[in-house]
Design a protein around this motif. Structure first.
Motif, PDB file in Angstrom:
ATOM      1  N   TYR A  87       0.809  -1.227   0.000  1.00  0.00           N
ATOM      2  CA  TYR A  87       0.000   0.000   0.000  1.00  0.00           C
ATOM      3  C   TYR A  87       0.841   1.276   0.000  1.00  0.00           C
ATOM      4  CZ  TYR A  87      -3.330  -3.499   1.537  1.00  0.00           C
ATOM      5  OH  TYR A  87      -4.104  -4.633   1.617  1.00  0.00           O
ATOM      6  N   VAL A 108       9.278  -5.901   7.643  1.00  0.00           N
ATOM      7  CA  VAL A 108       8.420  -6.704   6.759  1.00  0.00           C
ATOM      8  C   VAL A 108       7.424  -7.485   7.610  1.00  0.00           C
ATOM      9  CG1 VAL A 108      10.074  -6.929   4.852  1.00  0.00           C
ATOM     10  CG2 VAL A 108      10.040  -8.664   6.655  1.00  0.00           C
ATOM     11  N   VAL A 113      -0.570  -6.569   9.409  1.00  0.00           N
ATOM     12  CA  VAL A 113       0.396  -5.732  10.140  1.00  0.00           C
ATOM     13  C   VAL A 113      -0.390  -4.691  10.949  1.00  0.00           C
ATOM     14  CG1 VAL A 113       2.230  -4.015   9.819  1.00  0.00           C
ATOM     15  CG2 VAL A 113       2.181  -6.080   8.393  1.00  0.00           C
ATOM     16  N   TYR A 118       2.344   1.226  10.536  1.00  0.00           N
ATOM     17  CA  TYR A 118       2.237   2.211   9.444  1.00  0.00           C
ATOM     18  C   TYR A 118       2.493   3.615   9.987  1.00  0.00           C
ATOM     19  CZ  TYR A 118      -0.049  -1.391   6.571  1.00  0.00           C
ATOM     20  OH  TYR A 118      -0.334  -2.526   5.854  1.00  0.00           O
ATOM     21  N   SER A 126       6.265   0.565  -1.177  1.00  0.00           N
ATOM     22  CA  SER A 126       5.828  -0.612  -1.941  1.00  0.00           C
ATOM     23  C   SER A 126       6.822  -0.923  -3.051  1.00  0.00           C
ATOM     24  CB  SER A 126       4.438  -0.387  -2.533  1.00  0.00           C
ATOM     25  OG  SER A 126       4.526   0.287  -3.760  1.00  0.00           O
ATOM     26  N   ALA A 137       9.982  -8.582  -1.690  1.00  0.00           N
ATOM     27  CA  ALA A 137       9.983  -7.140  -1.414  1.00  0.00           C
ATOM     28  C   ALA A 137      11.308  -6.727  -0.766  1.00  0.00           C
ATOM     29  CB  ALA A 137       8.807  -6.786  -0.510  1.00  0.00           C
TER      30      ALA A 137
HETATM   31  N1  SAM Z   1      -1.423  -6.920   2.668  1.00  0.00           N
HETATM   32  C1  SAM Z   1      -0.021  -7.100   2.843  1.00  0.00           C
HETATM   33  C2  SAM Z   1       0.813  -5.818   2.577  1.00  0.00           C
HETATM   34  O1  SAM Z   1       0.600  -4.858   3.308  1.00  0.00           O
HETATM   35  O2  SAM Z   1       1.763  -5.766   1.775  1.00  0.00           O
HETATM   36  C3  SAM Z   1       0.455  -8.349   2.089  1.00  0.00           C
HETATM   37  C4  SAM Z   1       0.861  -9.423   3.045  1.00  0.00           C
HETATM   38  S1  SAM Z   1       2.237 -10.314   2.450  1.00  0.00           S
HETATM   39  C5  SAM Z   1       1.704 -11.959   2.639  1.00  0.00           C
HETATM   40  C6  SAM Z   1       3.442 -10.220   3.763  1.00  0.00           C
HETATM   41  C7  SAM Z   1       4.389  -9.076   3.675  1.00  0.00           C
HETATM   42  O3  SAM Z   1       4.985  -9.010   2.391  1.00  0.00           O
HETATM   43  C8  SAM Z   1       3.811  -7.699   3.895  1.00  0.00           C
HETATM   44  O4  SAM Z   1       3.598  -7.419   5.248  1.00  0.00           O
HETATM   45  C9  SAM Z   1       4.892  -6.820   3.276  1.00  0.00           C
HETATM   46  O5  SAM Z   1       5.954  -6.580   4.193  1.00  0.00           O
HETATM   47  C10 SAM Z   1       5.397  -7.680   2.124  1.00  0.00           C
HETATM   48  N2  SAM Z   1       4.848  -7.281   0.824  1.00  0.00           N
HETATM   49  C11 SAM Z   1       3.976  -7.966   0.068  1.00  0.00           C
HETATM   50  N3  SAM Z   1       3.745  -7.321  -1.085  1.00  0.00           N
HETATM   51  C12 SAM Z   1       4.496  -6.205  -1.059  1.00  0.00           C
HETATM   52  C13 SAM Z   1       4.704  -5.124  -1.979  1.00  0.00           C
HETATM   53  N4  SAM Z   1       4.108  -5.052  -3.151  1.00  0.00           N
HETATM   54  N5  SAM Z   1       5.562  -4.143  -1.620  1.00  0.00           N
HETATM   55  C14 SAM Z   1       6.211  -4.197  -0.432  1.00  0.00           C
HETATM   56  N6  SAM Z   1       6.044  -5.177   0.466  1.00  0.00           N
HETATM   57  C15 SAM Z   1       5.207  -6.170   0.157  1.00  0.00           C
END
Ligand code: SAM
Length: 173
Positions: A87, A108, A113, A118, A126, A137
């Motif tokens: 996000y 991460v 989270v 945040y 992102s 990421a």
């Molecule tokens: N809804 C979550 C989010 O805020 O990105 C996705 C959960 S993912 C299973 C677990 C973690 O992967 C997140 O907490 C984040 O740290 C990382 N992650 C996943 N997609 C990402 C992206 N596009 N950019 C940065 N971090 C990402």
């Protein structure tokens, strides 16, 4: 400069492999330390410690249940907190501002989270604005942050070193 990673929300059975991969990516891509938070991460921590002993480098991994204390401690020491989330702002738009900071804590997540993360973060960042994985990421963020220089990193004190080769597997001990 010190780059640390905070891995939030580790679940001892489900996340053992992915938390280990977060640590291995952090080490290979130039971070200095990972703090794992959530449920007990003893097995993930000891498997990463074994890899550090074998493959060298000055890298540490530890477990601390209290992620809030880690974040508040980083704030107090004026370390920049970068939370990776789909996000957030685009990495390509903010990475040079992040690089200007001396010490960085990269956060991460796993599942959900807490909102507070945040809010405590200096940057919510992102990597592509698409859902994927904390391992990917983190790798891309560190590669952007270090501008590719981490690819030249030397891992001192290694018991085992790979000799890059076009075919097969070559090691020196
Ligand atoms: N809804 C979550 C989010 O805020 O990105 C996705 C959960 S993912 C299973 C677990 C973690 O992967 C997140 O907490 C984040 O740290 C990382 N992650 C996943 N997609 C990402 C992206 N596009 N950019 C940065 N971090 C990402």
């Amino acid at each position: 400069m010190v780059v640390r990673v905070l891995r939030l929300g580790h679940r001892s059975e489900r996340d053992r492999r992915i938390t280990t991969h977060v640590c291995l990516v952090a080490r290979a891509f130039g971070a200095d330390e990972v703090v794992v938070s959530g449920e007990n991460a003893g097995e993930a921590v000891s498997s990463v410690e074994k890899i550090v002993l074998k493959w060298g480098g000055d890298f540490s991994v530890k477990f601390d249940k209290n992620w809030r204390k880690i974040l508040l401690g980083a704030k107090k020491k004026k370390h920049l907190i970068v939370h990776l989330t789909m996000y957030g702002e685009r990495v390509q738009d903010v990475v040079s501002a992040v690089r200007a900071s001396k010490d960085v804590l990269v956060v991460v997540g796993a599942e959900k989270v807490p909102r507070e993360v945040y809010e405590l973060a200096d940057y919510n960042v992102s990597v592509t604005s698409q859902p994927h994985s904390e391992v990917a990421a983190l790798a891309v963020f560190l590669h952007e942050f270090f501008e590719g220089k981490e690819l030249e990193k030397k891992f001192e004190g290694a018991k085992l070193k790979l000799i890059p080769s076009s075919r097969g597997k070559k090691f020196s001990e």
